[in-house]
Design a protein around this motif. Structure first.
Motif, mmCIF file in Angstrom:
data_model
loop_
_atom_site.group_PDB
_atom_site.id
_atom_site.type_symbol
_atom_site.label_atom_id
_atom_site.label_comp_id
_atom_site.label_asym_id
_atom_site.label_seq_id
_atom_site.Cartn_x
_atom_site.Cartn_y
_atom_site.Cartn_z
ATOM 1 N N LEU A 41 57.752 -20.871 -77.667
ATOM 2 C CA LEU A 41 56.525 -20.468 -76.986
ATOM 3 C C LEU A 41 56.630 -20.700 -75.481
ATOM 4 O O LEU A 41 56.239 -19.856 -74.671
ATOM 5 C CB LEU A 41 55.339 -21.248 -77.549
ATOM 6 N N PHE A 42 57.180 -21.844 -75.114
ATOM 7 C CA PHE A 42 57.315 -22.211 -73.699
ATOM 8 C C PHE A 42 58.163 -21.186 -72.947
ATOM 9 O O PHE A 42 57.895 -20.868 -71.783
ATOM 10 C CB PHE A 42 57.941 -23.601 -73.613
ATOM 11 N N ASP A 43 59.175 -20.669 -73.593
ATOM 12 C CA ASP A 43 60.090 -19.727 -72.937
ATOM 13 C C ASP A 43 59.452 -18.360 -72.677
ATOM 14 O O ASP A 43 60.065 -17.522 -72.015
ATOM 15 C CB ASP A 43 61.356 -19.551 -73.771
ATOM 16 N N THR A 44 58.250 -18.132 -73.181
ATOM 17 C CA THR A 44 57.564 -16.868 -72.891
ATOM 18 C C THR A 44 56.836 -16.906 -71.557
ATOM 19 O O THR A 44 56.280 -15.889 -71.123
ATOM 20 C CB THR A 44 56.548 -16.514 -73.996
ATOM 21 N N ALA B 257 54.275 -21.852 -55.406
ATOM 22 C CA ALA B 257 55.269 -22.319 -56.380
ATOM 23 C C ALA B 257 54.546 -22.900 -57.584
ATOM 24 O O ALA B 257 53.432 -23.416 -57.476
ATOM 25 C CB ALA B 257 56.193 -23.364 -55.759
ATOM 26 N N GLY B 258 55.174 -22.787 -58.721
ATOM 27 C CA GLY B 258 54.619 -23.363 -59.941
ATOM 28 C C GLY B 258 55.738 -23.708 -60.900
ATOM 29 O O GLY B 258 56.810 -23.095 -60.882
ATOM 30 N N GLY B 259 55.508 -24.712 -61.731
ATOM 31 C CA GLY B 259 56.539 -25.104 -62.675
ATOM 32 C C GLY B 259 55.959 -25.888 -63.833
ATOM 33 O O GLY B 259 54.820 -26.352 -63.795
ATOM 34 N N ALA B 260 56.761 -26.023 -64.863
ATOM 35 C CA ALA B 260 56.363 -26.800 -66.031
ATOM 36 C C ALA B 260 57.601 -27.383 -66.684
ATOM 37 O O ALA B 260 58.693 -26.800 -66.627
ATOM 38 C CB ALA B 260 55.594 -25.939 -67.031
ATOM 39 N N ILE B 261 57.431 -28.537 -67.302
ATOM 40 C CA ILE B 261 58.499 -29.211 -68.026
ATOM 41 C C ILE B 261 57.999 -29.535 -69.425
ATOM 42 O O ILE B 261 56.839 -29.934 -69.600
ATOM 43 C CB ILE B 261 58.973 -30.481 -67.281
ATOM 44 N N ILE C 166 62.654 -26.505 -68.805
ATOM 45 C CA ILE C 166 61.978 -26.462 -67.510
ATOM 46 C C ILE C 166 61.859 -25.018 -67.049
ATOM 47 O O ILE C 166 62.812 -24.241 -67.142
ATOM 48 C CB ILE C 166 62.744 -27.294 -66.451
ATOM 49 N N ARG C 167 60.695 -24.663 -66.535
ATOM 50 C CA ARG C 167 60.472 -23.359 -65.920
ATOM 51 C C ARG C 167 59.968 -23.581 -64.492
ATOM 52 O O ARG C 167 59.030 -24.351 -64.279
ATOM 53 C CB ARG C 167 59.435 -22.547 -66.695
ATOM 54 N N VAL D 51 52.737 -29.879 -65.801
ATOM 55 C CA VAL D 51 52.638 -28.591 -65.133
ATOM 56 C C VAL D 51 52.204 -28.834 -63.699
ATOM 57 O O VAL D 51 51.392 -29.723 -63.429
ATOM 58 C CB VAL D 51 51.652 -27.661 -65.877
ATOM 59 N N VAL D 52 52.773 -28.080 -62.767
ATOM 60 C CA VAL D 52 52.444 -28.245 -61.349
ATOM 61 C C VAL D 52 52.206 -26.884 -60.730
ATOM 62 O O VAL D 52 52.884 -25.907 -61.049
ATOM 63 C CB VAL D 52 53.567 -29.003 -60.588
#
Length: 322
Positions: free
Chosen positions: A231-234, A204-208, A186-187, A34-35
């Motif tokens: 869960l991640f897709d929520t 900006a923010g993101g997660a893989i 990835i989001r 996560v970033v």
């Protein structure tokens, strides 16, 4: 820092901006990163007066470079590139309004990025499709590439796939499915917030999320990744952008029933490789007529494509560097 289902929500870890951190689901063969970017992404996107669609696209590339580059186990570089048709992954040009976008993450040094685009064509797309027309419309047909650079004495590794999807996140998922055979989700979120005085700044923010090999501790459940992905897709864009929602709190909301371990975060910095001596050596190799075209107010001026800084040189300084 182990956050099991019985633990309170994570507090401070992951709270600060410009941090990337790995995480692991304790009871599933699933891991990720996560970033969260604040000042770093604002500096990168504000260096040029980018239209909103281009800034958002470049922001996605920067997030991807950090998320994936942080997984490197050596002091190398991860380069994320997307280019329109008629352009090699390392080249420029193409049929899209954005001909080329690149982000470069160097382990232990930081991240940089830039984009080349046709402002008039971007404006047409923005008028027709709004401020987020998507990667496919902006880039047209072309290629998405990720390059691993292990240093001067090692060969580069590059994987290339066709641009496929409305966002660079979708392109990267396609890359992992086709080139690495690693189930990946990835989001990414890029946006602006208003600060004191009414000015705007980028965030900006993101997660893989990825499936990893199972073991005795995490099991070999074939459905584990699919369950975690639901869960991640929520995850909402606001959660990735809100400075009040730490990475720890976000991961706890998603995965506390599985036990999620968030590793200590690593600082993300903005980097640029434009150094006076190196640029002078580059100019020394230019033909005289090309240098003449770069003269402004009596000096040869070279502008860094990444940080947009103007470097001024005298002819004597350039000749001395040759």
């Amino acid at each position: 820092m182990d956050q099991s289902s019985a633990a309170p929500a994570p507090g401070e870890l992951g709270r600060d901006d410009d941090i990337v951190a790995a995480f692991q689901l304790e009871e599933r063969p699933v891991s990720g990163r996560v970033v969260r970017l604040g000042p770093v992404i604002d500096e990168i996107l504000s260096a040029h007066e980018l239209p909103m669609p281009v800034a958002a696209l470049l922001g996605e590339a920067v997030l991807l470079a950090v998320l994936i580059g942080d997984s490197l186990k050596f002091e190398g570089r991860l380069i994320v590139q997307a280019s329109g048709a008629n352009a090699n992954p390392g080249g420029l040009g193409g049929e899209g309004a954005v001909s080329f976008v690149v982000a470069d993450y160097a382990v232990g040094e930081g991240v940089r990025g830039f984009a080349r685009y046709d402002a008039d064509r971007v404006a047409v797309l923005e008028a027709e499709h709004g401020p987020r027309p998507g990667a496919e419309r902006l880039l047209g047909s072309g290629a998405f590439a990720m390059t691993i650079d292990q240093g001067a004495d090692m060969d580069r590794y590059q994987g290339v796939v066709a641009l496929d999807g409305p966002s660079l996140a979708a392109c990267a998922e396609h890359y992992f499915a086709q080139s690495e055979q690693v189930p990946t989700r990835i989001r990414l979120a890029v946006g602006q917030e208003m600060v004191d005085g009414g000015s705007m700044r980028w965030r900006a923010g993101g997660a893989i999320l990825q499936r990893i090999a199972g073991d005795d501790a995490r099991g070999h459940d074939a459905h584990a990744f699919a369950d975690a992905q639901v869960l991640f897709d929520t995850v909402e864009d606001d959660e990735l952008l809100d400075p009040g929602v730490s990475s720890g709190k976000l991961l706890y909301r998603l995965f506390h029933e599985d036990g999620v371990r968030l590793q200590p975060g690593k600082q993300v910095m903005r980097r640029c490789t434009c150094e006076r001596e190196r640029l002078a050596r580059i100019l020394a190799g230019f033909p005289a007529e090309d240098r003449d075209d770069m003269v402004k107010d009596g000096a040869v001026v070279m502008t860094c494509e990444y940080c947009n800084r103007d470097w001024r040189f005298t002819e004597a300084e350039i000749d001395a560097a040759g």
